[in-house]
Design a protein around this motif. Structure first.
Motif, PDB file in Angstrom:
ATOM      1  N   PHE A 126       0.627  -1.292  -0.216  1.00 54.53           N
ATOM      2  CA  PHE A 126       0.058  -0.169  -0.064  1.00 54.53           C
ATOM      3  C   PHE A 126       0.906   1.098  -0.033  1.00 54.53           C
ATOM      4  O   PHE A 126       1.476   1.691   1.013  1.00 54.53           O
ATOM      5  CB  PHE A 126      -0.932  -0.114   1.228  1.00 54.53           C
ATOM      6  CG  PHE A 126      -2.042   0.945   1.030  1.00 54.53           C
ATOM      7  CD1 PHE A 126      -1.673   2.323   1.107  1.00 54.53           C
ATOM      8  CD2 PHE A 126      -3.270   0.472   1.176  1.00 54.53           C
ATOM      9  CE1 PHE A 126      -2.879   3.242   0.877  1.00 54.53           C
ATOM     10  CE2 PHE A 126      -4.553   1.201   0.999  1.00 54.53           C
ATOM     11  CZ  PHE A 126      -4.225   2.763   0.918  1.00 54.53           C
ATOM     12  N   LEU A 127       1.141   1.819  -1.139  1.00 52.76           N
ATOM     13  CA  LEU A 127       2.046   2.925  -1.327  1.00 52.76           C
ATOM     14  C   LEU A 127       3.385   2.891  -0.572  1.00 52.76           C
ATOM     15  O   LEU A 127       3.688   3.791   0.318  1.00 52.76           O
ATOM     16  CB  LEU A 127       1.039   4.280  -1.049  1.00 52.76           C
ATOM     17  CG  LEU A 127       0.127   4.290  -1.823  1.00 52.76           C
ATOM     18  CD1 LEU A 127      -0.658   5.796  -1.459  1.00 52.76           C
ATOM     19  CD2 LEU A 127       0.210   4.416  -3.244  1.00 52.76           C
ATOM     20  N   GLY A 128       3.956   1.771  -0.566  1.00 51.50           N
ATOM     21  CA  GLY A 128       5.357   1.821  -0.008  1.00 51.50           C
ATOM     22  C   GLY A 128       5.279   1.608   1.459  1.00 51.50           C
ATOM     23  O   GLY A 128       6.170   1.846   2.253  1.00 51.50           O
ATOM     24  N   GLY A 129       3.883   1.225   2.188  1.00 52.56           N
ATOM     25  CA  GLY A 129       3.925   1.195   3.741  1.00 52.56           C
ATOM     26  C   GLY A 129       4.239   2.696   4.270  1.00 52.56           C
ATOM     27  O   GLY A 129       4.397   2.799   5.335  1.00 52.56           O
ATOM     28  N   SER A 130       3.807   3.764   3.390  1.00 50.65           N
ATOM     29  CA  SER A 130       4.491   5.096   3.792  1.00 50.65           C
ATOM     30  C   SER A 130       3.512   5.518   4.739  1.00 50.65           C
ATOM     31  O   SER A 130       2.202   5.261   5.063  1.00 50.65           O
ATOM     32  CB  SER A 130       4.501   6.084   2.596  1.00 50.65           C
ATOM     33  OG  SER A 130       3.311   5.890   1.888  1.00 50.65           O
ATOM     34  N   LEU A 131       3.997   6.432   5.581  1.00 49.67           N
ATOM     35  CA  LEU A 131       3.390   7.085   6.808  1.00 49.67           C
ATOM     36  C   LEU A 131       2.350   8.215   6.405  1.00 49.67           C
ATOM     37  O   LEU A 131       2.654   9.378   6.128  1.00 49.67           O
ATOM     38  CB  LEU A 131       4.451   7.646   7.650  1.00 49.67           C
ATOM     39  CG  LEU A 131       4.988   7.038   8.894  1.00 49.67           C
ATOM     40  CD1 LEU A 131       6.016   7.998   9.655  1.00 49.67           C
ATOM     41  CD2 LEU A 131       3.878   6.350   9.632  1.00 49.67           C
ATOM     42  N   SER A 132       1.277   7.850   6.284  1.00 52.60           N
ATOM     43  CA  SER A 132      -0.020   8.965   6.047  1.00 52.60           C
ATOM     44  C   SER A 132      -0.612   9.374   7.291  1.00 52.60           C
ATOM     45  O   SER A 132      -0.369   8.689   8.457  1.00 52.60           O
ATOM     46  CB  SER A 132      -1.045   8.397   5.286  1.00 52.60           C
ATOM     47  OG  SER A 132      -1.687   7.455   5.789  1.00 52.60           O
ATOM     48  N   THR A 133      -1.290  10.415   7.292  1.00 52.84           N
ATOM     49  CA  THR A 133      -2.134  10.918   8.295  1.00 52.84           C
ATOM     50  C   THR A 133      -2.872   9.536   9.256  1.00 52.84           C
ATOM     51  O   THR A 133      -2.828   9.478  10.216  1.00 52.84           O
ATOM     52  CB  THR A 133      -3.155  12.003   8.302  1.00 52.84           C
ATOM     53  OG1 THR A 133      -2.296  12.882   7.806  1.00 52.84           O
ATOM     54  CG2 THR A 133      -3.894  12.477   9.338  1.00 52.84           C
ATOM     55  N   ALA A 134      -3.510   8.855   8.211  1.00 49.03           N
ATOM     56  CA  ALA A 134      -4.360   7.750   8.589  1.00 49.03           C
ATOM     57  C   ALA A 134      -3.635   6.607   9.046  1.00 49.03           C
ATOM     58  O   ALA A 134      -3.973   6.017  10.087  1.00 49.03           O
ATOM     59  CB  ALA A 134      -5.232   7.217   7.236  1.00 49.03           C
ATOM     60  N   VAL A 135      -2.639   6.288   8.486  1.00 43.81           N
ATOM     61  CA  VAL A 135      -1.796   5.093   9.254  1.00 43.81           C
ATOM     62  C   VAL A 135      -1.110   5.608  10.440  1.00 43.81           C
ATOM     63  O   VAL A 135      -1.197   4.944  11.530  1.00 43.81           O
ATOM     64  CB  VAL A 135      -0.314   5.009   8.259  1.00 43.81           C
ATOM     65  CG1 VAL A 135       0.645   4.288   9.022  1.00 43.81           C
ATOM     66  CG2 VAL A 135      -0.794   4.313   6.936  1.00 43.81           C
ATOM     67  N   GLY A 136      -0.726   6.833  10.527  1.00 38.89           N
ATOM     68  CA  GLY A 136      -0.311   7.368  11.957  1.00 38.89           C
ATOM     69  C   GLY A 136      -1.309   7.308  12.806  1.00 38.89           C
ATOM     70  O   GLY A 136      -0.984   7.214  14.368  1.00 38.89           O
ATOM     71  N   GLU A 137      -2.413   7.777  12.714  1.00 33.71           N
ATOM     72  CA  GLU A 137      -3.434   7.834  13.502  1.00 33.71           C
ATOM     73  C   GLU A 137      -4.036   6.386  14.020  1.00 33.71           C
ATOM     74  O   GLU A 137      -4.238   6.068  15.273  1.00 33.71           O
ATOM     75  CB  GLU A 137      -4.762   8.396  12.930  1.00 33.71           C
ATOM     76  CG  GLU A 137      -6.037   8.552  13.694  1.00 33.71           C
ATOM     77  CD  GLU A 137      -6.039   9.474  14.983  1.00 33.71           C
ATOM     78  OE1 GLU A 137      -5.009  10.327  14.993  1.00 33.71           O
ATOM     79  OE2 GLU A 137      -6.665   9.295  15.883  1.00 33.71           O
TER      80      GLU A 137
END
Lengths: 281, 278
Positions: free
Chosen positions: A121-132
């Motif tokens: 998923f997009l390189g496992g990158s840190l999005s706002t939703a991932v961080g939350e």
């Protein structure tokens, strides 16, 4: 802090699984049985968040948290493609709202909070939703006195969320303070790759840090270092073994032993240990 | 200007405006941290070393006073001459620089000193030795140290705020940003290399990242934009300091006079993006 769009997915040919390193092909059942570690060369293929949870959680114990937590395109970001389209495609392909899966589980009978990144998923990158979602899983683990186990496979920040992505480093570390105050242990497992903003925040702050063999781990990627400095990279640069030799990782653990090693760690660090620590002396 | 508009003239103008902002923030005559420390703070005394074997000149730490209030100071420092740039590594810290900052946070906590941080770094140094000595671990631990700091903490971004290296000394109770400074997830060049596989499209990346200071205020990442002299801080260092000093003083007074609780700082960064309420 770069995410690489080129995701070296192990090729699956009909009923066969081809190792991305040695190129040998095995029946799918055999590959699954060896947890997508090549039976011939030992190469650890990247696996999805769902597969990781299947491998680590005791059968039938995983209860997903915040399954509907999805982010949005705050910046109206367009590079070679609109970010909203990238997100929609990744959601459909990876069967996840964003690049992380979290929930309650047992590992060898020990209750834990479990988080697993999804590199697909997009390189496992840190999005706002991932961080939350990560922060909520950390806080809930602290509240329920569940040792928190996080398996990271992330290229770092998500460029398309700009400075909001950067601030997830702060958010995750702020949440980790809850584990500190509750005396609940954090076991951080670094899988290939753990780079940039992910390793420079929550992933490096495990009470115990484990890594899968030959995972790429580091702040700045090798390509950027070479371009910026023209330096020669030493052999094995930024692998798990490289960091282990420098005292930055506790153990390099083969995926086929990971569940057992976690079980032994949790037996020592489990909820009873957390409760003992909370009891006034 | 939304990056979704990035086609046609409006897009070109957005890219040019964003890039002009970046160029002012990097102007070779722009005041660096020590130029402003000397002009805004009183009695600055530099301290040296991380107490673990290193003293990274890309990060400066020390003690000072502002309006009579004793302070601990941490600052990124670029070099102005070729020699100084080499010594200070263009303001890009190695792990020892972040550990030096951690030492300052520890000292401040022990002596109950408020901390003032000056941010001006392209980012953490992207080199082999930095990686070998645990660059990512050093930054992560510095983030943790900031969020555990028991005293009031004020940060001001005075030029470039590049990536995780900037975040290492930014997680304050109050964040000021000079008018032409910026904070970004990656340098526009790096972002362009990642997004377009072409570092040359840095102007377009700068616009897409929306990294002008004013956005930080709108998004609640910064509390205040501090105006610069007409044309930018490089035109008049004294005037820049004259505009900045009272803002530092006012913010510091505000932080030290209200009942201070470091848990509020963690709450700020936990809830920062405001998209979710747990």
């Amino acid at each position: 802090m770069a995410i690489s769009p080129a995701y070296a997915r192990p090729r699956t040919v009909d009923s066969g699984f081809t190792c991305g390193a040695c190129q040998r092909t095995f029946p799918m059942a055999q590959a699954a049985g060896s947890l997508y570690v090549c039976p011939a060369c030992g190469h650890h293929s990247r696996i999805s968040a769902h597969e990781r949870v299947r491998q680590l959680a005791d059968k039938g114990t995983f209860q997903e948290w915040d399954a509907d937590l999805a982010g949005r395109d705050r910046l109206g970001f367009v590079d070679t493609k609109a970010y909203v389209d990238r997100l929609a495609e990744a959601r459909q392909r990876q069967k996840l709202p964003d690049a992380i899966l979290t929930g309650a589980a047992s590992i060898s009978g020990h209750p834990v909070g479990l988080a697993s990144f999804d590199f697909g998923f997009l390189g496992g990158s840190l999005s706002t939703a991932v961080g939350e979602r990560l922060a909520r899983a950390i806080e809930r683990s602290a509240a329920e006195l569940r040792p928190f186990v996080c398996v990271t496979s992330s290229g770092g920040a998500r460029m398309q969320e700009g400075v909001f992505s950067l601030m997830q480093m702060a958010k995750s570390v702020a949440a980790l303070h809850e584990l500190v105050e509750a005396h609940v242990p954090f076991i951080s497992i670094l899988a290939d790759p753990t780079m940039g903003g992910s390793i420079a925040s929550f992933a490096a702050l495990g009470d115990v840090i484990l890594a899968e063999p030959k995972a790429m781990i580091g702040f700045t990627g090798a390509r950027v270092i070479t371009q910026a400095t023209y330096e020669q990279l030493p052999a094995g640069f930024q692998t798990s073994e490289f960091h282990h030799a420098r005292g930055l990782i506790d153990q390099v653990v083969d995926r086929r032993q990971l569940r057992e090693v976690l079980g032994r760690l949790l037996a020592v660090l489990g909820p009873s240990a957390a409760e003992d620590a909370r009891r006034p002396a | 200007m939304r990056s979704a508009d990035l086609d046609g003239n409006a897009a070109g103008e957005a890219a040019q405006a964003a890039w002009a902002h970046v160029e002012v923030s990097r102007h070779p005559d722009r005041p660096y941290s020590l130029d402003l420390v000397q002009r805004c703070l009183d009695d600055f005394i530099e301290l040296h070393g991380d107490r673990q074997g290193g003293d990274d000149a890309a990060v400066v730490i020390g003690l000072a006073r502002l309006g009579g209030q004793p302070l601990a100071v941490v600052a990124n420092q670029k070099g102005r001459t070729l020699e100084e740039r080499g010594k200070r590594n263009f303001g890009m810290a190695h792990p020892e620089g972040y550990r030096k900052a951690q030492r300052l946070f520890t000292l401040a906590g022990r002596l109950k000193l408020p901390v003032v941080s000056f941010i001006d770094t392209p980012g953490a140094y992207p080199g082999v030795a930095a990686e070998e000595r645990g660059q990512a671990w050093a930054i992560a631990q510095t983030l943790e140290a900031q969020l555990a700091l028991p005293t009031p903490y004020l940060a001001v971004v005075i030029g470039e705020g590049g990536s995780g290296g900037a975040l290492a000394t930014l997680l304050a109770d109050s964040v000021l940003v000079l008018e032409h400074a910026f904070l970004s997830v990656a340098s526009p060049e790096a972002a362009a290399a990642i997004l377009f596989r072409d570092a040359g499209r840095k102007q377009q990346a700068a616009a897409a990242l929306r990294l002008e200071a004013a956005n930080l205020l709108e998004w609640g990442i910064a509390d205040e934009i501090v105006p610069e002299p007409p044309g930018g801080a490089h035109t008049d260092w004294d005037e820049t300091a004259r505009l900045l000093r009272p803002r530092l003083e006012a913010r510091l007074l505000e932080l030290t006079s209200r009942g201070f609780d470091p848990a509020r700082r963690r709450e700020r960064y936990r809830r920062l993006d405001g998209l979710f309420s747990a």
